[in-house]
Design an enzyme around this catalytic site. Structure first.
Site, short mmCIF file in Angstrom:
data_model
loop_
_atom_site.label_atom_id
_atom_site.label_comp_id
_atom_site.label_asym_id
_atom_site.label_seq_id
_atom_site.Cartn_x
_atom_site.Cartn_y
_atom_site.Cartn_z
CB SER A 41 0.78 79.15 93.55
OG SER A 41 0.65 79.39 92.16
CB ILE A 90 -5.13 87.29 98.37
CG1 ILE A 90 -4.82 87.21 96.86
CG2 ILE A 90 -6.14 86.20 98.75
CD1 ILE A 90 -4.08 85.95 96.45
CG LEU A 142 -4.95 89.06 81.05
CD1 LEU A 142 -4.30 89.66 79.81
CD2 LEU A 142 -5.68 87.75 80.69
CB SER A 169 0.64 96.52 101.00
OG SER A 169 1.46 96.37 102.15
CG PHE A 193 -2.49 86.17 102.61
CD1 PHE A 193 -3.02 85.46 101.54
CD2 PHE A 193 -3.30 86.43 103.69
CE1 PHE A 193 -4.34 85.03 101.55
CE2 PHE A 193 -4.63 86.00 103.71
CZ PHE A 193 -5.14 85.30 102.64
CG PHE A 198 2.41 87.77 76.61
CD1 PHE A 198 3.03 88.74 75.82
CD2 PHE A 198 2.25 88.03 77.97
CE1 PHE A 198 3.48 89.94 76.39
CE2 PHE A 198 2.71 89.21 78.53
CZ PHE A 198 3.31 90.17 77.74
CG ASP A 258 10.87 91.70 106.86
OD1 ASP A 258 10.72 90.46 106.88
OD2 ASP A 258 11.20 92.35 105.85
CE1 TYR A 298 4.97 83.42 94.24
CE2 TYR A 298 4.50 82.28 92.18
CZ TYR A 298 4.08 82.82 93.38
OH TYR A 298 2.75 82.73 93.71
CE LYS A 302 3.50 81.35 97.08
NZ LYS A 302 3.14 81.93 98.40
C1 UD1 Z 1 1.40 84.33 87.01
C2 UD1 Z 1 2.62 83.58 87.40
C3 UD1 Z 1 2.25 82.59 88.47
C4 UD1 Z 1 1.68 83.33 89.65
C5 UD1 Z 1 0.48 84.15 89.19
C6 UD1 Z 1 -0.06 85.02 90.29
C7 UD1 Z 1 4.05 83.60 85.41
C8 UD1 Z 1 4.66 82.78 84.32
N1 UD1 Z 1 3.20 82.95 86.23
O1 UD1 Z 1 0.44 83.40 86.51
O2 UD1 Z 1 3.37 81.85 88.87
O3 UD1 Z 1 1.28 82.41 90.64
O4 UD1 Z 1 0.86 85.00 88.12
O5 UD1 Z 1 0.67 86.18 90.47
O6 UD1 Z 1 4.32 84.78 85.52
N2 UD1 Z 1 -1.02 87.65 79.47
C9 UD1 Z 1 -1.06 88.36 78.29
N3 UD1 Z 1 -0.68 89.68 78.30
C10 UD1 Z 1 -0.24 90.29 79.45
C11 UD1 Z 1 -0.20 89.56 80.65
C12 UD1 Z 1 -0.60 88.22 80.63
O7 UD1 Z 1 -1.44 87.85 77.25
O8 UD1 Z 1 0.11 91.48 79.39
C13 UD1 Z 1 -1.45 86.24 79.45
C14 UD1 Z 1 -0.38 85.27 79.93
O9 UD1 Z 1 0.42 84.88 78.87
C15 UD1 Z 1 -1.24 84.14 80.50
C16 UD1 Z 1 -2.49 84.87 81.03
O10 UD1 Z 1 -2.53 86.13 80.36
O11 UD1 Z 1 -1.63 83.27 79.49
C17 UD1 Z 1 -2.45 85.09 82.51
O12 UD1 Z 1 -1.22 85.72 82.85
P1 UD1 Z 1 -0.93 86.24 84.34
O13 UD1 Z 1 -2.03 87.09 84.81
O14 UD1 Z 1 0.45 86.82 84.34
O15 UD1 Z 1 -0.98 84.92 85.23
P2 UD1 Z 1 -0.15 83.54 85.07
O16 UD1 Z 1 0.97 83.67 84.13
O17 UD1 Z 1 -1.12 82.46 84.87
#
Ligand code: UD1
Length: 344
Positions: free
Chosen positions: A133, A21, A208, A45, A89, A226, A67, A158, A162
């Site tokens: 967050s 970001i 994701l 990074s 950040f 998931f 740092d 974590y 925040k």
């Molecule tokens: C995650 C963190 C959150 C952090 C944010 C930014 C957790 C529990 N939460 O948010 O605290 O602020 O990242 O870094 O880790 N998913 C899948 N398959 C995957 C990966 C994710 O299905 O391989 C799903 C997850 O279950 C979720 C969605 O995709 O429902 C988003 O996941 P993700 O990108 O990890 O973000 P958050 O979990 O929302």
């Protein structure tokens, strides 16, 4: 852009300015004519990001590698440069790692915040933007989530850093001239449309979208979805995915508000999201539509600590900062994909 006249422009420190970001925010700051100083310890990074920023803007930001836990260097930095505003950040952000190494997270995220704020206050630098967050809301009782929704106990160290950081800002702004805006990000995704900068996950991605693009690129064989038994229309969890360039622009709007003395209290808090929730399956469909590819995925069990649904009520940020998103989910996924294609 304002290349020839930068010394009359406000000087802005971006900590963690080579991160995902941070780097996109540096680009938007430079596009607006601000003079940017970056402090980054390269813990998550690398120096190629500076080149990416230069390729987009034609400007090299001033870069300082150290740092922020080094109190002496941090104070020295503020003594030596007239900084008008700070966008902070720099922080550790891996949820799972924070459960394994909570003290590392408290030390890094809280210690560096305190050092930066002290360095600022000792040098009459009073404008601060903080990366918070939506994790502070936990599973909210009502959707969309407004800024006045009650905060829930953090799911991870974590997330707790925040929450604690926001409390530190409240106390610090009450006792000094400091004016701060905390932006509660929903799920930042995507990359710069030029594909010069983007997200660089270390090892196997947790989030994701990097997992999606690495699967499409053949680096991972299969995406695991998931949970498909959530109380949502298609059973998969819902999030508010925001393009990182839109998110970066929210920082510019927040900075201008502080520099122009338009803030209504010493600490203001805004949600930064699109206001739209998308399920994991909807993200996959949008990716397939945007890229004309088929994604190999399977439905598996829930991931520990995940919530069912979160998306932002954006009316406050729209009204107060005059900011809203301009890019779609498809834009973000296509930019993430083009960025993935450029990685070796
Ligand atoms: C995650 C963190 C959150 C952090 C944010 C930014 C957790 C529990 N939460 O948010 O605290 O602020 O990242 O870094 O880790 N998913 C899948 N398959 C995957 C990966 C994710 O299905 O391989 C799903 C997850 O279950 C979720 C969605 O995709 O429902 C988003 O996941 P993700 O990108 O990890 O973000 P958050 O979990 O929302």
């Amino acid at each position: 852009m304002n290349n020839g006249n930068t010394h009359h422009q406000p000087q802005i420190l971006v900590t963690g300015g080579l991160g995902f970001i941070g780097s996109h925010t540096v680009v938007e700051l430079q596009n607006e004519g601000y003079e940017v100083f970056i402090i980054d310890n390269l813990s998550n990074s690398n120096l190629d990001v500076l080149k990416g920023i230069y390729n987009i803007t034609g400007i090299k930001p001033k870069f300082f590698q150290f740092d922020l836990l080094d109190k002496e260097k941090t104070h020295q930095f503020f003594n030596q440069h007239r900084i008008n505003g700070v966008i902070h950040f720099a922080a550790s952000k891996a949820v799972g790692e924070s459960v394994e190494k909570p003290l590392k997270y408290y030390e890094n995220n809280i210690g560096s915040l305190v050092n930066v704020l002290q360095g600022m206050l000792d040098n009459n630098c009073n404008h601060f933007i903080f990366s918070s967050s939506c994790t502070v809301y936990g599973q909210a009782d009502t959707l969309p989530i407004t800024e006045s929704a009650p905060l829930k106990p953090a799911e991870s160290p974590y997330g707790n850093t925040k929450k604690i950081s926001e409390e530190i800002l409240l106390d610090a702004t009450r006792s000094s001239e400091l004016k701060a805006i905390a932006l509660r990000y929903f799920n930042p995704i995507g990359a710069h449309p030029s594909a010069e900068i983007g997200e660089l996950p270390l090892g196997v991605p947790n989030n994701l979208i990097p997992y999606v693009t690495q699967t499409a690129a053949g680096i991972r064989t299969q995406l695991s979805v998931f949970g498909n038994d959530y109380p949502t229309p298609d059973g998969t969890a819902i999030r508010d995915y925001i393009h990182v360039v839109d998110l970066a622009k929210a920082h510019i709007a927040a900075l201008k508000r502080l520099l122009n003395h338009e803030n209504k209290s010493q600490l203001e808090i805004f949600n930064v999201g699109t206001g739209m929730g998308s399920s994991v399956l909807e993200v996959i469909q949008a990716f397939e539509k945007a890229t004309h590819m088929k994604l190999n995925y399977q439905l598996v069990g829930r991931r520990a600590g995940d919530i069912t649904a979160a998306y932002a009520d954006t009316s406050l940020v729209h009204k107060e900062l005059g900011w809203k998103t301009e890019k779609s989910l498809e834009d973000a996924l296509l930019d993430a994909w083009n960025w993935q294609l450029k990685q070796k």
